[in-house]
Design a protein around this motif. Structure first.
Motif, PDB file in Angstrom:
ATOM      1  N   ALA A  91       0.859  -1.182   0.000  1.00 18.75           N
ATOM      2  CA  ALA A  91       0.000   0.000   0.000  1.00 18.75           C
ATOM      3  C   ALA A  91       0.893   1.230   0.000  1.00 18.75           C
ATOM      4  O   ALA A  91       1.814   1.329   0.809  1.00 18.75           O
ATOM      5  N   THR A  92       0.625   2.150  -0.914  1.00 16.55           N
ATOM      6  CA  THR A  92       1.389   3.399  -0.978  1.00 16.55           C
ATOM      7  C   THR A  92       0.440   4.560  -0.732  1.00 16.55           C
ATOM      8  O   THR A  92      -0.548   4.719  -1.448  1.00 16.55           O
ATOM      9  N   ALA A  93       0.743   5.343   0.291  1.00 17.81           N
ATOM     10  CA  ALA A  93      -0.083   6.490   0.663  1.00 17.81           C
ATOM     11  C   ALA A  93       0.610   7.777   0.244  1.00 17.81           C
ATOM     12  O   ALA A  93       1.807   7.952   0.484  1.00 17.81           O
ATOM     13  N   THR A  94      -0.161   8.670  -0.386  1.00 14.27           N
ATOM     14  CA  THR A  94       0.345   9.981  -0.773  1.00 14.27           C
ATOM     15  C   THR A  94      -0.544  11.033  -0.128  1.00 14.27           C
ATOM     16  O   THR A  94      -1.753  11.066  -0.377  1.00 14.27           O
ATOM     17  N   ALA A  95       0.069  11.862   0.717  1.00 11.49           N
ATOM     18  CA  ALA A  95      -0.651  12.907   1.434  1.00 11.49           C
ATOM     19  C   ALA A  95      -0.278  14.265   0.863  1.00 11.49           C
ATOM     20  O   ALA A  95       0.905  14.558   0.672  1.00 11.49           O
ATOM     21  N   VAL A  96      -1.303  15.082   0.585  1.00  7.69           N
ATOM     22  CA  VAL A  96      -1.081  16.451   0.114  1.00  7.69           C
ATOM     23  C   VAL A  96      -1.995  17.392   0.905  1.00  7.69           C
ATOM     24  O   VAL A  96      -3.123  17.040   1.227  1.00  7.69           O
ATOM     25  N   PRO A  97      -1.494  18.586   1.216  1.00  6.54           N
ATOM     26  CA  PRO A  97      -2.325  19.532   1.959  1.00  6.54           C
ATOM     27  C   PRO A  97      -3.383  20.163   1.062  1.00  6.54           C
ATOM     28  O   PRO A  97      -3.116  20.515  -0.084  1.00  6.54           O
ATOM     29  N   LEU A  98      -4.607  20.273   1.585  1.00  5.12           N
ATOM     30  CA  LEU A  98      -5.681  20.969   0.882  1.00  5.12           C
ATOM     31  C   LEU A  98      -5.810  22.410   1.377  1.00  5.12           C
ATOM     32  O   LEU A  98      -6.074  23.317   0.612  1.00  5.12           O
ATOM     33  N   ARG A  99      -5.663  22.583   2.684  1.00  2.00           N
ATOM     34  CA  ARG A  99      -5.755  23.911   3.296  1.00  2.00           C
ATOM     35  C   ARG A  99      -4.815  23.954   4.491  1.00  2.00           C
ATOM     36  O   ARG A  99      -4.846  23.058   5.337  1.00  2.00           O
ATOM     37  N   VAL A 100      -4.014  25.002   4.544  1.00  5.34           N
ATOM     38  CA  VAL A 100      -3.035  25.157   5.618  1.00  5.34           C
ATOM     39  C   VAL A 100      -3.315  26.461   6.358  1.00  5.34           C
ATOM     40  O   VAL A 100      -3.486  27.511   5.735  1.00  5.34           O
ATOM     41  N   SER A 101      -3.384  26.383   7.688  1.00  4.54           N
ATOM     42  CA  SER A 101      -3.442  27.581   8.524  1.00  4.54           C
ATOM     43  C   SER A 101      -2.444  27.382   9.660  1.00  4.54           C
ATOM     44  O   SER A 101      -1.820  26.322   9.767  1.00  4.54           O
ATOM     45  N   ILE A 107      -5.792  17.647   5.081  1.00  4.76           N
ATOM     46  CA  ILE A 107      -4.954  16.802   4.213  1.00  4.76           C
ATOM     47  C   ILE A 107      -5.838  15.807   3.476  1.00  4.76           C
ATOM     48  O   ILE A 107      -6.789  15.269   4.049  1.00  4.76           O
ATOM     49  N   THR A 108      -5.492  15.524   2.235  1.00  2.00           N
ATOM     50  CA  THR A 108      -6.113  14.410   1.532  1.00  2.00           C
ATOM     51  C   THR A 108      -5.036  13.352   1.302  1.00  2.00           C
ATOM     52  O   THR A 108      -3.882  13.678   1.008  1.00  2.00           O
ATOM     53  N   VAL A 109      -5.431  12.107   1.491  1.00  2.00           N
ATOM     54  CA  VAL A 109      -4.504  10.984   1.323  1.00  2.00           C
ATOM     55  C   VAL A 109      -5.140   9.978   0.374  1.00  2.00           C
ATOM     56  O   VAL A 109      -6.291   9.575   0.570  1.00  2.00           O
ATOM     57  N   GLU A 110      -4.394   9.593  -0.641  1.00  2.00           N
ATOM     58  CA  GLU A 110      -4.811   8.487  -1.505  1.00  2.00           C
ATOM     59  C   GLU A 110      -3.912   7.303  -1.205  1.00  2.00           C
ATOM     60  O   GLU A 110      -2.689   7.442  -1.147  1.00  2.00           O
ATOM     61  N   VAL A 111      -4.531   6.149  -0.995  1.00  2.00           N
ATOM     62  CA  VAL A 111      -3.777   4.918  -0.767  1.00  2.00           C
ATOM     63  C   VAL A 111      -3.986   4.043  -1.993  1.00  2.00           C
ATOM     64  O   VAL A 111      -5.122   3.712  -2.349  1.00  2.00           O
ATOM     65  N   ARG A 112      -2.885   3.689  -2.624  1.00  2.00           N
ATOM     66  CA  ARG A 112      -2.924   2.912  -3.859  1.00  2.00           C
ATOM     67  C   ARG A 112      -2.248   1.564  -3.674  1.00  2.00           C
ATOM     68  O   ARG A 112      -1.372   1.410  -2.828  1.00  2.00           O
ATOM     69  N   ALA A 115      -0.548  -1.785  -8.392  1.00  2.00           N
ATOM     70  CA  ALA A 115      -0.960  -1.478  -9.762  1.00  2.00           C
ATOM     71  C   ALA A 115      -1.277   0.003  -9.939  1.00  2.00           C
ATOM     72  O   ALA A 115      -1.594   0.440 -11.049  1.00  2.00           O
ATOM     73  N   GLY A 116      -1.228   0.775  -8.855  1.00  2.00           N
ATOM     74  CA  GLY A 116      -1.507   2.198  -8.925  1.00  2.00           C
ATOM     75  C   GLY A 116      -2.975   2.550  -8.806  1.00  2.00           C
ATOM     76  O   GLY A 116      -3.365   3.702  -8.997  1.00  2.00           O
ATOM     77  N   VAL A 117      -3.800   1.569  -8.457  1.00  2.00           N
ATOM     78  CA  VAL A 117      -5.241   1.781  -8.322  1.00  2.00           C
ATOM     79  C   VAL A 117      -5.539   2.343  -6.937  1.00  2.00           C
ATOM     80  O   VAL A 117      -5.026   1.854  -5.923  1.00  2.00           O
ATOM     81  N   VAL A 118      -6.384   3.385  -6.881  1.00  2.00           N
ATOM     82  CA  VAL A 118      -6.773   3.966  -5.595  1.00  2.00           C
ATOM     83  C   VAL A 118      -7.655   2.965  -4.852  1.00  2.00           C
ATOM     84  O   VAL A 118      -8.687   2.538  -5.359  1.00  2.00           O
ATOM     85  N   CYS A 119      -7.227   2.601  -3.656  1.00  2.00           N
ATOM     86  CA  CYS A 119      -7.948   1.621  -2.840  1.00  2.00           C
ATOM     87  C   CYS A 119      -8.615   2.251  -1.628  1.00  2.00           C
ATOM     88  O   CYS A 119      -9.551   1.687  -1.066  1.00  2.00           O
ATOM     89  N   ALA A 120      -8.122   3.419  -1.220  1.00  2.00           N
ATOM     90  CA  ALA A 120      -8.724   4.154  -0.109  1.00  2.00           C
ATOM     91  C   ALA A 120      -8.469   5.635  -0.318  1.00  2.00           C
ATOM     92  O   ALA A 120      -7.411   6.031  -0.821  1.00  2.00           O
TER      93      ALA A 120
END
Length: 133
Positions: A91-101, A107-112, A115-120
């Motif tokens: 499982a590979t998780a990529t976290a990126v900030p949506l809004r920072v204060s 944060i949004t995180v996609e777990v793939r 095969a690179g398919v989003v699983c969560a």
């Protein structure tokens, strides 16, 4: 500010215990992996949802901290996880900030899967707590 996986493990030993490995740690993107194992599996052999959530939470927390002032500590305030399909490999998780204060980061995180398919898909609100109290 430079943060290493060893820094993360020192502050959050559970992340090392779980087996999370970091590929990238930067304010704009944090990428981490968790290998599938029998010990982390559930019915049907997929990676347990709790393990997937812990991977996403750790990745989001590091991303939030990277977007805060030096010395802030992340504390998850809210987390919503949508499981889309099982993960039977890494499982590979990529976290990126949506809004920072100054006090929190969304944060949004996609777990793939391999095969690179989003699983969560995870959205978290992470509070930034000053280490000065």
């Amino acid at each position: 500010m430079t943060v290493t996986a060893e820094d993360v493990y020192a502050l959050a030993p559970f992340v090392r215990t779980l087996g999370v490995e970091f590929d990238r740690i930067a304010p704009e993107r944090v990428v981490a992996r968790l290998a599938h194992s029998v010990a982390l599996s559930t019915t049907g052999g997929g990676l347990h949802g709790g393990a997937v959530m812990a991977l996403a939470d750790a990745t989001a927390a590091v991303c939030a901290a990277m977007n805060g002032q030096p010395g802030v500590l992340p504390a998850t305030a809210d987390s919503t996880t949508h499981f889309l399909r099982p993960i039977a490999d890494v499982a590979t998780a990529t976290a990126v900030p949506l809004r920072v204060s100054a006090r929190q980061v969304v944060i949004t995180v996609e777990v793939r899967d391999d095969a690179g398919v989003v699983c969560a898909h995870v959205v978290q609100t992470v509070r930034l707590i000053s280490d000065r109290g």
